[in-house]
Design a protein around this motif. Structure first.
Motif, PDB file in Angstrom:
ATOM      1  N   SER A 164     -34.885 -19.156  10.739  1.00 51.05           N
ATOM      2  CA  SER A 164     -33.506 -18.675  10.633  1.00 51.05           C
ATOM      3  C   SER A 164     -33.355 -17.324  11.332  1.00 51.05           C
ATOM      4  N   SER A 165     -32.116 -16.960  11.592  1.00 51.34           N
ATOM      5  CA  SER A 165     -31.824 -15.665  12.218  1.00 51.34           C
ATOM      6  C   SER A 165     -30.625 -15.037  11.510  1.00 51.34           C
ATOM      7  N   PRO A 166     -30.822 -14.606  10.267  1.00 50.17           N
ATOM      8  CA  PRO A 166     -29.697 -14.094   9.479  1.00 50.17           C
ATOM      9  C   PRO A 166     -29.199 -12.739   9.976  1.00 50.17           C
ATOM     10  N   ALA A 167     -27.912 -12.510   9.783  1.00 53.53           N
ATOM     11  CA  ALA A 167     -27.338 -11.193  10.031  1.00 53.53           C
ATOM     12  C   ALA A 167     -27.452 -10.383   8.750  1.00 53.53           C
ATOM     13  N   VAL A 168     -28.023  -9.186   8.843  1.00 53.26           N
ATOM     14  CA  VAL A 168     -28.278  -8.339   7.674  1.00 53.26           C
ATOM     15  C   VAL A 168     -27.628  -6.987   7.897  1.00 53.26           C
ATOM     16  N   LEU A 169     -26.746  -6.598   7.002  1.00 51.27           N
ATOM     17  CA  LEU A 169     -26.151  -5.269   7.024  1.00 51.27           C
ATOM     18  C   LEU A 169     -26.877  -4.376   6.037  1.00 51.27           C
ATOM     19  N   ASP A 170     -27.371  -3.244   6.512  1.00 52.25           N
ATOM     20  CA  ASP A 170     -28.035  -2.258   5.651  1.00 52.25           C
ATOM     21  C   ASP A 170     -27.234  -0.976   5.719  1.00 52.25           C
ATOM     22  N   LEU A 171     -26.420  -0.747   4.701  1.00 49.55           N
ATOM     23  CA  LEU A 171     -25.581   0.459   4.664  1.00 49.55           C
ATOM     24  C   LEU A 171     -26.377   1.609   4.056  1.00 49.55           C
ATOM     25  N   ALA A 172     -26.368   2.745   4.749  1.00 46.87           N
ATOM     26  CA  ALA A 172     -27.201   3.897   4.391  1.00 46.87           C
ATOM     27  C   ALA A 172     -28.665   3.522   4.589  1.00 46.87           C
ATOM     28  N   CYS A 173     -28.981   3.132   5.811  1.00 48.35           N
ATOM     29  CA  CYS A 173     -30.300   2.570   6.129  1.00 48.35           C
ATOM     30  C   CYS A 173     -31.408   3.607   6.140  1.00 48.35           C
ATOM     31  N   GLY A 174     -31.081   4.907   6.215  1.00 54.01           N
ATOM     32  CA  GLY A 174     -32.107   5.938   6.178  1.00 54.01           C
ATOM     33  C   GLY A 174     -33.127   5.775   7.288  1.00 54.01           C
ATOM     34  N   ASN A 175     -34.404   5.662   6.911  1.00 49.80           N
ATOM     35  CA  ASN A 175     -35.473   5.569   7.903  1.00 49.80           C
ATOM     36  C   ASN A 175     -35.872   4.124   8.217  1.00 49.80           C
ATOM     37  N   LEU A 176     -35.004   3.171   7.896  1.00 46.66           N
ATOM     38  CA  LEU A 176     -35.178   1.757   8.251  1.00 46.66           C
ATOM     39  C   LEU A 176     -36.344   1.085   7.514  1.00 46.66           C
ATOM     40  N   ARG A 177     -36.698   1.601   6.371  1.00 42.76           N
ATOM     41  CA  ARG A 177     -37.825   0.963   5.670  1.00 42.76           C
ATOM     42  C   ARG A 177     -37.437  -0.391   5.083  1.00 42.76           C
ATOM     43  N   PHE A 178     -36.160  -0.608   4.742  1.00 46.27           N
ATOM     44  CA  PHE A 178     -35.769  -1.931   4.266  1.00 46.27           C
ATOM     45  C   PHE A 178     -35.889  -2.955   5.385  1.00 46.27           C
ATOM     46  N   GLU A 179     -35.559  -2.553   6.601  1.00 46.40           N
ATOM     47  CA  GLU A 179     -35.706  -3.448   7.743  1.00 46.40           C
ATOM     48  C   GLU A 179     -37.166  -3.854   7.925  1.00 46.40           C
ATOM     49  N   ARG A 180     -38.055  -2.878   7.820  1.00 41.93           N
ATOM     50  CA  ARG A 180     -39.475  -3.186   7.982  1.00 41.93           C
ATOM     51  C   ARG A 180     -39.975  -4.073   6.836  1.00 41.93           C
ATOM     52  N   PHE A 181     -39.529  -3.781   5.620  1.00 40.51           N
ATOM     53  CA  PHE A 181     -39.924  -4.606   4.476  1.00 40.51           C
ATOM     54  C   PHE A 181     -39.465  -6.051   4.660  1.00 40.51           C
ATOM     55  N   LEU A 182     -38.203  -6.232   5.014  1.00 40.62           N
ATOM     56  CA  LEU A 182     -37.653  -7.587   5.084  1.00 40.62           C
ATOM     57  C   LEU A 182     -38.308  -8.387   6.202  1.00 40.62           C
ATOM     58  N   SER A 183     -38.592  -7.746   7.319  1.00 43.52           N
ATOM     59  CA  SER A 183     -39.250  -8.450   8.418  1.00 43.52           C
ATOM     60  C   SER A 183     -40.663  -8.871   8.039  1.00 43.52           C
TER      61      SER A 183
END
Length: 254
Positions: free
Chosen positions: A50-69
């Motif tokens: 899948s290739s979901p679109a993910v909105l991260d509001l107040a993403c800070g240092n992008l650690r949620f992006e790294r976690f989710l990937s």
């Protein structure tokens, strides 16, 4: 809360993060345990292929992006990462991150859509930010803005920091509240229940506005989301040394 005071508190927090971006980011590297439960609830949106679109509001240092990937291997999320402090952002090598600098709260106060141009998303996350949103009206407005970015069946997850439930943080807030009262003067009387302040490490001048949300307030936000066709599917407590520092609200669009 009146708009002038809200703007003062927003700028106080923006100034804090500009001044302390490096030291703050250094303490915010590990993922929060609560994110795992959110990812589990996202289900098929994070399925391999899948290739979901993910909105991260107040993403800070992008650690949620790294976690989710890392959590969703075989999935290729497209991240729409929004924050007012680019000094916090770090490299996200190998990830599809569309970063946008936006002072979301100031835009909302001006009656503008801070997320204009962001497409409907399968997962909308707002972690570590609701406590920096001054006034219940603005918090409700932010919740509506997030709901409007949800695709059908999409998941919305927000966290609410319960720092006053921790004796150590509550003591720190008490000391910072006294400093904030001197700074705000008569305007301090216009703060809402649950409004507090915190310092940072050993910097005697650091001050940030933080709101402790009562359960009744989370109920109110959930009810507003329900009115918009976004149903609460989970509410839980996680994170911190006690496992109780954040209260999560997770909802799904009908």
């Amino acid at each position: 809360m009146d708009e002038a005071l809200a703007r003062t508190l927003i700028e106080l927090d923006c100034a804090f993060y500009r001044a302390h971006a490096a030291s703050f980011s250094a303490t915010r590297q590990a993922p929060w345990p609560g994110w795992q439960r959110v990812a589990d609830l996202a289900g098929n949106a994070l399925a391999p292929g899948s290739s979901p679109a993910v909105l991260d509001l107040a993403c800070g240092n992008l650690r949620f992006e790294r976690f989710l990937s890392e959590r969703a291997r075989g999935c290729a999320p497209v991240f729409f990462a929004v924050d007012s402090c680019p000094e916090l952002a770090t490299a996200a090598d190998g990830l599809d991150v569309r970063y946008r600098r936006s002072d979301v709260l100031t835009e909302l106060l001006a009656g503008r859509d801070p997320l204009a141009g962001v497409p409907s998303c399968d997962l909308v996350a707002c972690f570590g930010f609701m406590h920096h949103v001054p006034g219940i009206d603005l918090r409700l407005g932010l919740a509506r803005t997030l709901a409007h970015r949800l695709a059908p069946g999409g998941l919305l997850a927000c966290s609410f920091w319960r720092f006053m439930d921790d004796p150590r943080l509550a003591a720190k807030a008490g000391a910072a509240d006294a400093r904030a009262a001197d700074l705000l003067g008569a305007r301090a009387a216009r703060l809402e229940a649950g409004d507090h302040f915190l310092g940072w490490q050993d910097d005697a001048s650091a001050l940030r506005y933080c709101h402790h949300a009562a359960e009744s307030e989370i109920d109110r936000i959930s009810a507003e989301l329900d009115r918009l066709g976004v149903d609460e599917i989970d509410r839980f407590t996680a994170d911190g040394r006690t496992g109780r520092l954040n209260r999560y609200l997770v909802c799904r669009r009908r």
